[in-house]
Motif scaffolding. Structure first.
Motif, PDB file in Angstrom:
ATOM      1  N   TYR A  54       0.803  -1.228   0.000  1.00 32.70           N
ATOM      2  CA  TYR A  54       0.000   0.000   0.000  1.00 32.70           C
ATOM      3  C   TYR A  54       0.838   1.282   0.000  1.00 32.70           C
ATOM      4  O   TYR A  54       0.529   2.232  -0.718  1.00 32.70           O
ATOM      5  CB  TYR A  54      -0.944   0.025   1.212  1.00 32.70           C
ATOM      6  CG  TYR A  54      -2.175  -0.822   1.020  1.00 32.70           C
ATOM      7  CD1 TYR A  54      -3.243  -0.379   0.252  1.00 32.70           C
ATOM      8  CD2 TYR A  54      -2.273  -2.074   1.616  1.00 32.70           C
ATOM      9  CE1 TYR A  54      -4.377  -1.154   0.076  1.00 32.70           C
ATOM     10  CE2 TYR A  54      -3.401  -2.857   1.443  1.00 32.70           C
ATOM     11  CZ  TYR A  54      -4.454  -2.394   0.676  1.00 32.70           C
ATOM     12  OH  TYR A  54      -5.571  -3.165   0.492  1.00 32.70           O
ATOM     13  N   HIS A  55       1.883   1.321   0.810  1.00 34.68           N
ATOM     14  CA  HIS A  55       2.642   2.571   0.939  1.00 34.68           C
ATOM     15  C   HIS A  55       3.262   3.060  -0.370  1.00 34.68           C
ATOM     16  O   HIS A  55       3.276   4.265  -0.632  1.00 34.68           O
ATOM     17  CB  HIS A  55       3.728   2.433   2.008  1.00 34.68           C
ATOM     18  CG  HIS A  55       4.442   3.733   2.283  1.00 34.68           C
ATOM     19  ND1 HIS A  55       5.551   4.138   1.574  1.00 34.68           N
ATOM     20  CD2 HIS A  55       4.176   4.724   3.168  1.00 34.68           C
ATOM     21  CE1 HIS A  55       5.948   5.318   2.012  1.00 34.68           C
ATOM     22  NE2 HIS A  55       5.133   5.700   2.972  1.00 34.68           N
ATOM     23  N   PRO A  56       3.777   2.185  -1.236  1.00 33.24           N
ATOM     24  CA  PRO A  56       4.365   2.677  -2.491  1.00 33.24           C
ATOM     25  C   PRO A  56       3.371   3.355  -3.436  1.00 33.24           C
ATOM     26  O   PRO A  56       3.797   4.005  -4.397  1.00 33.24           O
ATOM     27  CB  PRO A  56       4.943   1.399  -3.123  1.00 33.24           C
ATOM     28  CG  PRO A  56       5.226   0.502  -1.966  1.00 33.24           C
ATOM     29  CD  PRO A  56       4.095   0.750  -1.025  1.00 33.24           C
ATOM     30  N   LEU A  57       2.068   3.215  -3.205  1.00 33.70           N
ATOM     31  CA  LEU A  57       1.078   3.882  -4.050  1.00 33.70           C
ATOM     32  C   LEU A  57       1.158   5.386  -3.795  1.00 33.70           C
ATOM     33  O   LEU A  57       0.683   5.879  -2.769  1.00 33.70           O
ATOM     34  CB  LEU A  57      -0.332   3.358  -3.761  1.00 33.70           C
ATOM     35  CG  LEU A  57      -0.543   1.852  -3.941  1.00 33.70           C
ATOM     36  CD1 LEU A  57      -1.971   1.467  -3.580  1.00 33.70           C
ATOM     37  CD2 LEU A  57      -0.206   1.429  -5.366  1.00 33.70           C
ATOM     38  N   GLU A  58       1.795   6.098  -4.719  1.00 35.97           N
ATOM     39  CA  GLU A  58       2.031   7.547  -4.603  1.00 35.97           C
ATOM     40  C   GLU A  58       2.772   7.891  -3.312  1.00 35.97           C
ATOM     41  O   GLU A  58       2.491   8.884  -2.655  1.00 35.97           O
ATOM     42  CB  GLU A  58       0.718   8.327  -4.700  1.00 35.97           C
ATOM     43  CG  GLU A  58      -0.096   8.017  -5.942  1.00 35.97           C
ATOM     44  CD  GLU A  58       0.707   8.113  -7.233  1.00 35.97           C
ATOM     45  OE1 GLU A  58       1.567   8.990  -7.335  1.00 35.97           O
ATOM     46  OE2 GLU A  58       0.451   7.293  -8.143  1.00 35.97           O
ATOM     47  N   ASN A  59       3.731   7.028  -2.970  1.00 35.70           N
ATOM     48  CA  ASN A  59       4.654   7.276  -1.855  1.00 35.70           C
ATOM     49  C   ASN A  59       3.933   7.629  -0.553  1.00 35.70           C
ATOM     50  O   ASN A  59       4.304   8.564   0.157  1.00 35.70           O
ATOM     51  CB  ASN A  59       5.656   8.371  -2.218  1.00 35.70           C
ATOM     52  CG  ASN A  59       6.914   8.308  -1.362  1.00 35.70           C
ATOM     53  OD1 ASN A  59       7.200   7.277  -0.758  1.00 35.70           O
ATOM     54  ND2 ASN A  59       7.650   9.395  -1.308  1.00 35.70           N
ATOM     55  N   GLY A  60       2.897   6.887  -0.225  1.00 40.96           N
ATOM     56  CA  GLY A  60       2.212   7.044   1.049  1.00 40.96           C
ATOM     57  C   GLY A  60       0.979   7.923   1.020  1.00 40.96           C
ATOM     58  O   GLY A  60       0.181   7.903   1.965  1.00 40.96           O
ATOM     59  N   ALA A  61       0.792   8.688  -0.054  1.00 39.46           N
ATOM     60  CA  ALA A  61      -0.346   9.613  -0.102  1.00 39.46           C
ATOM     61  C   ALA A  61      -1.673   8.863  -0.135  1.00 39.46           C
ATOM     62  O   ALA A  61      -2.651   9.273   0.497  1.00 39.46           O
ATOM     63  CB  ALA A  61      -0.229  10.529  -1.321  1.00 39.46           C
ATOM     64  N   VAL A  62      -1.722   7.748  -0.860  1.00 36.42           N
ATOM     65  CA  VAL A  62      -2.943   6.950  -0.925  1.00 36.42           C
ATOM     66  C   VAL A  62      -3.207   6.299   0.431  1.00 36.42           C
ATOM     67  O   VAL A  62      -4.343   6.263   0.917  1.00 36.42           O
ATOM     68  CB  VAL A  62      -2.838   5.886  -2.038  1.00 36.42           C
ATOM     69  CG1 VAL A  62      -4.047   4.946  -2.016  1.00 36.42           C
ATOM     70  CG2 VAL A  62      -2.720   6.559  -3.397  1.00 36.42           C
ATOM     71  N   LEU A  63      -2.155   5.807   1.070  1.00 34.30           N
ATOM     72  CA  LEU A  63      -2.301   5.174   2.382  1.00 34.30           C
ATOM     73  C   LEU A  63      -2.813   6.176   3.412  1.00 34.30           C
ATOM     74  O   LEU A  63      -3.659   5.843   4.255  1.00 34.30           O
ATOM     75  CB  LEU A  63      -0.965   4.586   2.827  1.00 34.30           C
ATOM     76  CG  LEU A  63      -0.970   3.749   4.110  1.00 34.30           C
ATOM     77  CD1 LEU A  63      -1.928   2.581   4.000  1.00 34.30           C
ATOM     78  CD2 LEU A  63       0.436   3.248   4.412  1.00 34.30           C
TER      79      LEU A  63
END
Length: 332
Positions: A250-259
């Motif tokens: 999850y964290h790699p999705l837009e470098n944490g912004a999605v998380l």
């Protein structure tokens, strides 16, 4: 035949009919002393491939800010049998659909933008919003009973595309695909994250295959199956697997912004870290879930070639150096 001629013929064969036509127009203008046509073509500053569901479209951002989709991509987007730009024009000018386009849109379709991509002398394209307006016209034609049975697939595809564009629009998708989001305004990330998430959770559907957890057990050296307190044998999924999933999927999705957005939409509800839903239930089906699946596959590939957790972490850092410090993680 000399090497130059061979090279020229090979290049000509690799071009689409639309690209050959555009190049011929530029050459003809030059022969008649109108060289300004070639030099005055609007130029692309960014280009890439926009993915909408299973369709991949060539797209561009011009120096003047226009977002274009390649002419042949319009046919491809609508699942036309021929991916050529002329197939798109023919389909749009047929009676049923053509009656819903309006004269202004018809003129735009008949006069695509000739521009200079980063990798070719010239190409034909359409403003991205043309695809949106065409989809709306197809849906109107379908609802008005103007489409034939053989055109039903157009209506189905048009609705799929409109649903994909509904959250933030086709321009945001193109900006991400071309990398233009890196140089545009400060709202870029916010708009991009909106593509991933849905405020209302969807019904639960299995997104992480059993193989994902089997590989995790192999990576950590733990048993594949375990027995519950009631004696039922189930797949082993200890709590630290949730931490792993949060950190590397999850964290790699837009470098944490999605998380961060998912944490707000789906917060912890008790001291044990439980939440009301799974994170993936808040991901948009046409965009967020597809990105999740790709990242999960990347992680599974790295797990398959790693002998232990330490080796996996080294390979992950090498594969995703941009992720950076991920900080402290709670359970999914």
């Amino acid at each position: 035949m000399n090497d130059r001629r061979k090279g020229g013929e090979a290049r000509a064969k690799s071009l689409t009919p639309d690209e050959r036509k555009a190049i011929a127009q530029v050459a003809a203008s030059a022969r008649w002393g109108k060289k300004e046509v070639a030099t005055d073509l609007p130029k692309a500053t960014h280009q890439g491939k926009m993915i909408v569901g299973e369709v991949e479209l060539d797209c561009y951002v011009l120096a003047d800010g226009r977002r274009l989709i390649h002419k042949r991509g319009m046919a491809k987007a609508l699942n036309l049998k021929s991916a050529g730009g002329n197939a798109f024009l023919r389909s749009m000018t047929r009676k049923g659909i053509g009656s819903e386009l309006g004269q202004k849109l018809v003129e735009i379709i008949e006069n695509p933008v000739i521009f200079k991509p980063l990798t070719l002398d010239s190409a034909h394209g359409y403003d991205a919003e043309v695809l949106v307006e065409v989809c709306k016209a197809i849906v109107r034609a379908d609802e008005g009973g103007k489409l034939t049975n053989s055109q039903d697939f157009l209506a189905a595809q048009a609705r799929i595309l409109l649903n994909a564009f509904a959250k933030v629009g086709v321009a945001a998708l193109i900006d991400e695909a071309t990398g233009f989001q890196e140089v545009r305004g400060p709202d870029a990330l916010r708009l991009l994250v909106q593509q991933y998430v849905e405020a209302e959770k969807r019904e639960w559907e299995k997104q992480f295959p059993d193989e994902y957890y089997d590989r995790l057990n192999e990576l950590y050296g733990s048993k594949r199956m375990t027995r519950t307190s009631t004696g039922i044998v189930i797949q082993n999924r200890p709590q630290h697997f949730a931490l792993f999933t949060r950190k590397y999927v999850y964290h790699p999705l837009e470098n944490g912004a999605v998380l961060d957005e998912l944490d707000q939409l789906n917060p912890k509800v008790d001291r044990r870290g439980n939440r009301r839903a799974r994170f993936h239930q808040h991901l948009s089906f046409d965009y967020g879930i597809q990105k999740l699946k790709r990242q999960m596959q990347e992680v599974m590939t790295l797990m398959a070639i790693s002998d232990n957790v330490s080796q996996f972490k080294r390979l992950f850092q090498k594969r995703f150096p941009q992720v950076g410090d991920q900080g402290d993680f709670g359970l999914e």
